[in-house]
Design a protein around this motif. Structure first.
Motif, PDB file in Angstrom:
ATOM      1  N   MET A 176      90.902  81.630 -49.744  1.00 27.97           N
ATOM      2  CA  MET A 176      91.525  82.467 -48.731  1.00 27.97           C
ATOM      3  C   MET A 176      92.152  83.697 -49.390  1.00 27.97           C
ATOM      4  O   MET A 176      92.854  83.585 -50.394  1.00 27.97           O
ATOM      5  CB  MET A 176      92.590  81.684 -47.977  1.00 27.97           C
ATOM      6  CG  MET A 176      93.148  82.446 -46.797  1.00 27.97           C
ATOM      7  SD  MET A 176      94.251  81.459 -45.769  1.00 27.97           S
ATOM      8  CE  MET A 176      95.620  81.235 -46.861  1.00 27.97           C
ATOM      9  N   MET A 177      91.879  84.869 -48.835  1.00 25.76           N
ATOM     10  CA  MET A 177      92.400  86.115 -49.398  1.00 25.76           C
ATOM     11  C   MET A 177      93.732  86.466 -48.757  1.00 25.76           C
ATOM     12  O   MET A 177      94.008  86.097 -47.623  1.00 25.76           O
ATOM     13  CB  MET A 177      91.372  87.232 -49.207  1.00 25.76           C
ATOM     14  CG  MET A 177      90.063  86.943 -49.930  1.00 25.76           C
ATOM     15  SD  MET A 177      88.808  88.190 -49.676  1.00 25.76           S
ATOM     16  CE  MET A 177      89.428  89.524 -50.663  1.00 25.76           C
ATOM     17  N   ILE A 178      94.570  87.208 -49.507  1.00 20.04           N
ATOM     18  CA  ILE A 178      95.872  87.633 -49.009  1.00 20.04           C
ATOM     19  C   ILE A 178      95.911  89.154 -48.894  1.00 20.04           C
ATOM     20  O   ILE A 178      95.202  89.860 -49.608  1.00 20.04           O
ATOM     21  CB  ILE A 178      97.006  87.130 -49.929  1.00 20.04           C
ATOM     22  CG1 ILE A 178      96.835  87.641 -51.345  1.00 20.04           C
ATOM     23  CG2 ILE A 178      97.104  85.630 -49.911  1.00 20.04           C
ATOM     24  CD1 ILE A 178      98.029  87.383 -52.239  1.00 20.04           C
ATOM     25  N   SER A 179      96.744  89.640 -47.997  1.00 22.05           N
ATOM     26  CA  SER A 179      96.906  91.071 -47.800  1.00 22.05           C
ATOM     27  C   SER A 179      97.790  91.626 -48.903  1.00 22.05           C
ATOM     28  O   SER A 179      98.849  91.086 -49.219  1.00 22.05           O
ATOM     29  CB  SER A 179      97.543  91.332 -46.435  1.00 22.05           C
ATOM     30  OG  SER A 179      97.802  92.706 -46.281  1.00 22.05           O
ATOM     31  N   SER A 180      97.321  92.738 -49.510  1.00 21.83           N
ATOM     32  CA  SER A 180      98.070  93.348 -50.608  1.00 21.83           C
ATOM     33  C   SER A 180      97.894  94.858 -50.565  1.00 21.83           C
ATOM     34  O   SER A 180      96.888  95.398 -51.035  1.00 21.83           O
ATOM     35  CB  SER A 180      97.571  92.782 -51.947  1.00 21.83           C
ATOM     36  OG  SER A 180      98.217  93.419 -53.011  1.00 21.83           O
ATOM     37  N   GLY A 181      98.860  95.568 -49.969  1.00 21.87           N
ATOM     38  CA  GLY A 181      98.856  97.034 -49.953  1.00 21.87           C
ATOM     39  C   GLY A 181      97.634  97.663 -49.307  1.00 21.87           C
ATOM     40  O   GLY A 181      96.990  98.503 -49.920  1.00 21.87           O
ATOM     41  N   GLY A 182      97.288  97.268 -48.097  1.00 22.25           N
ATOM     42  CA  GLY A 182      96.169  97.866 -47.385  1.00 22.25           C
ATOM     43  C   GLY A 182      94.816  97.312 -47.785  1.00 22.25           C
ATOM     44  O   GLY A 182      93.790  97.863 -47.404  1.00 22.25           O
ATOM     45  N   GLN A 183      94.804  96.259 -48.549  1.00 22.79           N
ATOM     46  CA  GLN A 183      93.549  95.634 -48.952  1.00 22.79           C
ATOM     47  C   GLN A 183      93.723  94.125 -48.999  1.00 22.79           C
ATOM     48  O   GLN A 183      94.831  93.620 -48.979  1.00 22.79           O
ATOM     49  CB  GLN A 183      93.099  96.164 -50.316  1.00 22.79           C
ATOM     50  CG  GLN A 183      94.106  95.931 -51.415  1.00 22.79           C
ATOM     51  CD  GLN A 183      93.760  96.686 -52.692  1.00 22.79           C
ATOM     52  OE1 GLN A 183      92.806  97.457 -52.711  1.00 22.79           O
ATOM     53  NE2 GLN A 183      94.504  96.459 -53.737  1.00 22.79           N
ATOM     54  N   MET A 184      92.619  93.425 -49.044  1.00 24.73           N
ATOM     55  CA  MET A 184      92.642  91.976 -49.156  1.00 24.73           C
ATOM     56  C   MET A 184      92.295  91.614 -50.594  1.00 24.73           C
ATOM     57  O   MET A 184      91.365  92.172 -51.167  1.00 24.73           O
ATOM     58  CB  MET A 184      91.646  91.335 -48.193  1.00 24.73           C
ATOM     59  CG  MET A 184      91.913  91.646 -46.716  1.00 24.73           C
ATOM     60  SD  MET A 184      93.539  91.127 -46.156  1.00 24.73           S
ATOM     61  CE  MET A 184      93.321  89.371 -46.105  1.00 24.73           C
TER      62      MET A 184
END
Length: 104
Positions: free
Chosen positions: A10-18
């Motif tokens: 599962m990917m996480i949101s980080s500064g406008g990107q996943m």
């Protein structure tokens, strides 16, 4: 939820990107309209014994009170530390009302 195309984590949101936590794969967020950020937190319900009437509904056990030597006490469990540590058992004397905890 968005999953990494390389390792299926599962990917996480980080500064406008996943970003993938496992392999570091980064994917740009193309449209935020379809994305919904939610936070789900599951908490364990704890019964706090404050009133004397509620204490009378607790289970009892034969254990010696350190204050008055009575052999009967109410008992309950509480999670005091992190979830991976065991619960702590508390006792309250049915005679004098003294409260103490069980030490392993």
């Amino acid at each position: 939820m968005i999953f990494c195309p390389k390792c299926n984590t599962m990917m996480i949101s980080s500064g406008g990107q996943m970003k993938c936590r496992r392999c570091g794969y980064i994917q740009a967020i193309e449209s935020e309209a379809g994305m919904k950020i939610t936070t789900t937190r599951v908490e364990k319900e704890i019964t706090i014994v404050d009133e004397e009437e509620k204490v009378k509904t607790l289970p009892t056990i034969q254990v010696r009170c350190p204050k008055c030597e009575n052999n009967l006490a109410f008992w309950w469990l509480r999670q005091l530390r992190s979830a991976d540590e065991s619960e702590v058992r508390f006792f309250r004397c049915t005679e004098c009302g003294h409260t103490w905890r069980e030490y392993d």
